[in-house]
Design a protein around this motif. Structure first.
Motif, PDB file in Angstrom:
ATOM      1  N   LEU A 260      23.329 -30.716  33.136  1.00  0.00           N
ATOM      2  CA  LEU A 260      22.864 -30.476  31.926  1.00  0.00           C
ATOM      3  C   LEU A 260      23.257 -29.117  31.119  1.00  0.00           C
ATOM      4  N   GLY A 261      24.321 -28.584  31.770  1.00  0.00           N
ATOM      5  CA  GLY A 261      24.618 -27.287  31.137  1.00  0.00           C
ATOM      6  C   GLY A 261      24.535 -26.239  31.907  1.00  0.00           C
ATOM      7  N   VAL A 262      24.915 -24.983  31.429  1.00  0.00           N
ATOM      8  CA  VAL A 262      24.683 -23.803  31.944  1.00  0.00           C
ATOM      9  C   VAL A 262      23.609 -23.202  31.596  1.00  0.00           C
ATOM     10  N   LEU A 263      22.975 -22.340  32.334  1.00  0.00           N
ATOM     11  CA  LEU A 263      21.539 -21.872  31.837  1.00  0.00           C
ATOM     12  C   LEU A 263      21.607 -20.392  32.568  1.00  0.00           C
ATOM     13  N   ASP A 264      21.491 -19.407  31.597  1.00  0.00           N
ATOM     14  CA  ASP A 264      21.406 -17.994  31.965  1.00  0.00           C
ATOM     15  C   ASP A 264      19.677 -17.564  32.389  1.00  0.00           C
ATOM     16  N   VAL A 265      19.465 -17.326  33.340  1.00  0.00           N
ATOM     17  CA  VAL A 265      17.970 -16.986  33.450  1.00  0.00           C
ATOM     18  C   VAL A 265      17.935 -15.360  33.105  1.00  0.00           C
ATOM     19  N   PRO A 266      16.999 -15.009  31.871  1.00  0.00           N
ATOM     20  CA  PRO A 266      17.002 -13.702  31.605  1.00  0.00           C
ATOM     21  C   PRO A 266      16.243 -12.762  32.595  1.00  0.00           C
ATOM     22  N   GLU A 267      16.885 -11.426  32.634  1.00  0.00           N
ATOM     23  CA  GLU A 267      16.161 -10.639  33.587  1.00  0.00           C
ATOM     24  C   GLU A 267      14.621 -10.504  33.298  1.00  0.00           C
ATOM     25  N   ASP A 268      14.184 -10.400  32.124  1.00  0.00           N
ATOM     26  CA  ASP A 268      12.858 -10.429  31.779  1.00  0.00           C
ATOM     27  C   ASP A 268      12.094 -11.776  31.656  1.00  0.00           C
ATOM     28  N   VAL A 269      12.591 -12.839  32.198  1.00  0.00           N
ATOM     29  CA  VAL A 269      12.149 -14.111  32.004  1.00  0.00           C
ATOM     30  C   VAL A 269      10.483 -14.268  32.435  1.00  0.00           C
ATOM     31  N   ARG A 270       9.849 -14.887  31.619  1.00  0.00           N
ATOM     32  CA  ARG A 270       8.075 -14.749  31.970  1.00  0.00           C
ATOM     33  C   ARG A 270       7.712 -16.076  32.005  1.00  0.00           C
ATOM     34  N   HIS A 271       6.709 -16.701  32.965  1.00  0.00           N
ATOM     35  CA  HIS A 271       6.397 -17.690  33.146  1.00  0.00           C
ATOM     36  C   HIS A 271       5.861 -18.370  32.321  1.00  0.00           C
ATOM     37  N   GLY A 272       6.271 -19.750  31.908  1.00  0.00           N
ATOM     38  CA  GLY A 272       6.054 -20.466  30.545  1.00  0.00           C
ATOM     39  C   GLY A 272       7.226 -20.366  29.544  1.00  0.00           C
ATOM     40  N   ASP A 273       7.898 -19.648  29.864  1.00  0.00           N
ATOM     41  CA  ASP A 273       9.339 -19.467  28.723  1.00  0.00           C
ATOM     42  C   ASP A 273      10.145 -20.911  28.723  1.00  0.00           C
ATOM     43  N   GLU A 274      10.490 -21.082  27.527  1.00  0.00           N
ATOM     44  CA  GLU A 274      11.358 -22.330  27.502  1.00  0.00           C
ATOM     45  C   GLU A 274      12.909 -21.748  27.290  1.00  0.00           C
ATOM     46  N   LEU A 275      13.812 -22.157  28.210  1.00  0.00           N
ATOM     47  CA  LEU A 275      15.052 -21.629  28.195  1.00  0.00           C
ATOM     48  C   LEU A 275      16.076 -22.886  27.885  1.00  0.00           C
ATOM     49  N   GLU A 276      17.148 -22.598  27.009  1.00  0.00           N
ATOM     50  CA  GLU A 276      18.109 -23.666  26.892  1.00  0.00           C
ATOM     51  C   GLU A 276      19.474 -23.597  27.517  1.00  0.00           C
ATOM     52  N   THR A 277      19.927 -24.583  28.114  1.00  0.00           N
ATOM     53  CA  THR A 277      21.463 -24.545  28.562  1.00  0.00           C
ATOM     54  C   THR A 277      22.187 -24.565  27.438  1.00  0.00           C
ATOM     55  N   HIS A 278      23.573 -24.263  27.391  1.00  0.00           N
ATOM     56  CA  HIS A 278      24.527 -24.014  26.462  1.00  0.00           C
ATOM     57  C   HIS A 278      24.781 -25.585  25.998  1.00  0.00           C
TER      58      HIS A 278
END
Ligand code: SAM
Length: 243
Positions: free
Chosen positions: A25-43
């Motif tokens: 599905l692509g590459v996803l960088d998990v941010p250091e400050d990720v919070r529960h419920g955040d939506e993150l997108e792959t490249h």
């Protein structure tokens, strides 16, 4: 921030903040400050939700070595012993560490023994993934060879045993446990239940053995009934208590 569960439909992965997830599905960088419920997108624009990691996720996502205890059996151990915050628990063998991590997430301080050094290393990594490495002391060694030292180190509130030689530890349980403390023994085969119960009869009370069976229900348009797939039996749990 501890590891998060990254969910896309029925696909799930566990990563620490700052780590990368690479899938089709692509590459996803998990941010250091990720919070529960955040939506993150792959490249590639695929969306994942970052969820809070909880007990049942440990069973699914820990690296496996010794056959891990299923969540329902971990629940029975905790329900029948009351293990929780402030308790000192002695656990063996560590294996994958699912039970040890459940106990620690409930607030117990866990000392756990694993004979296989490679398994113990994996368990330490699993404890870090589960966010409980500060409450679980994974020790490499045979618990039956450490009993004199453990009696000195005790007393423990709960003993949780999941090895072929649990009876040898149960024999010393009256010395290891505090008054009112419990031992819980998981036995995959009924033959070892007898050994455990006979060992417990010499000094422990309230001895009870349960076969653990759980049937999943299928709810469909045609009707509702126990699932015809899978096996409901996992093993036997014996509990006993020190007066
Ligand atoms: C079935 S697994 C335990 C699974 C664990 N309860 C969990 O939830 O992941 C049993 C483990 O006990 C270890 N073991 C067996 N005998 C032991 C002993 N006397 N002392 C310490 N570890 C032992 C084995 O190497 C194996 O990894």
């Amino acid at each position: 921030m501890e590891a998060v569960l990254l969910v896309h439909g029925d696909r799930e992965y566990v990563r620490q903040p700052g780590e990368e997830l690479q899938t089709d599905l692509g590459v996803l960088d998990v941010p250091e400050d990720v919070r529960h419920g955040d939506e993150l997108e792959t490249h590639l624009g695929e969306r994942f939700v970052a969820q809070k990691l909880r007990g049942p996720d440990l069973f699914e996502h820990f690296e496996r070595t010794g056959a891990p205890m299923m969540p329902r059996d971990a629940g029975l151990v905790m329900g029948h012993t009351g293990a929780g915050g402030g308790d000192r628990v002695l656990d063996a063998g560590t294996g994958t560490g699912v039970l040890a991590a459940y106990l620690a997430r409930a607030g117990a301080e866990v000392t756990t023994y694993e004979t296989d050094p490679a398994f113990a290393d994996v368990a330490r990594e699993n404890m870090a993934l589960g966010g409980v490495d500060d409450r679980v002391d994974v020790r490499t060694g045979d618990v039956t060879e450490q009993l004199d030292e453990l009696v000195e180190e005790g007393p423990f509130d709960v003993l949780t045993l999941d090895t072929g030689d649990s009876a040898a530890v149960v024999e010393r349980a009256p010395e290891l446990l505090t008054s009112g403390g419990f031992v819980a023994v998981y036995s995959p085969f009924v033959e070892s239940v007898r050994e455990t119960v006979e060992a417990a009869r010499d000094g422990l009370t309230e001895i009870r053995t349960f076969e653990t069976i759980q049937r999943r229900m299928d709810v469909s348009d045609r009707g509702t009934r126990p699932s015809t797939a899978g096996v409901g039996h996992t093993g036997y749990l014996t509990f006993a208590r020190k007066e």
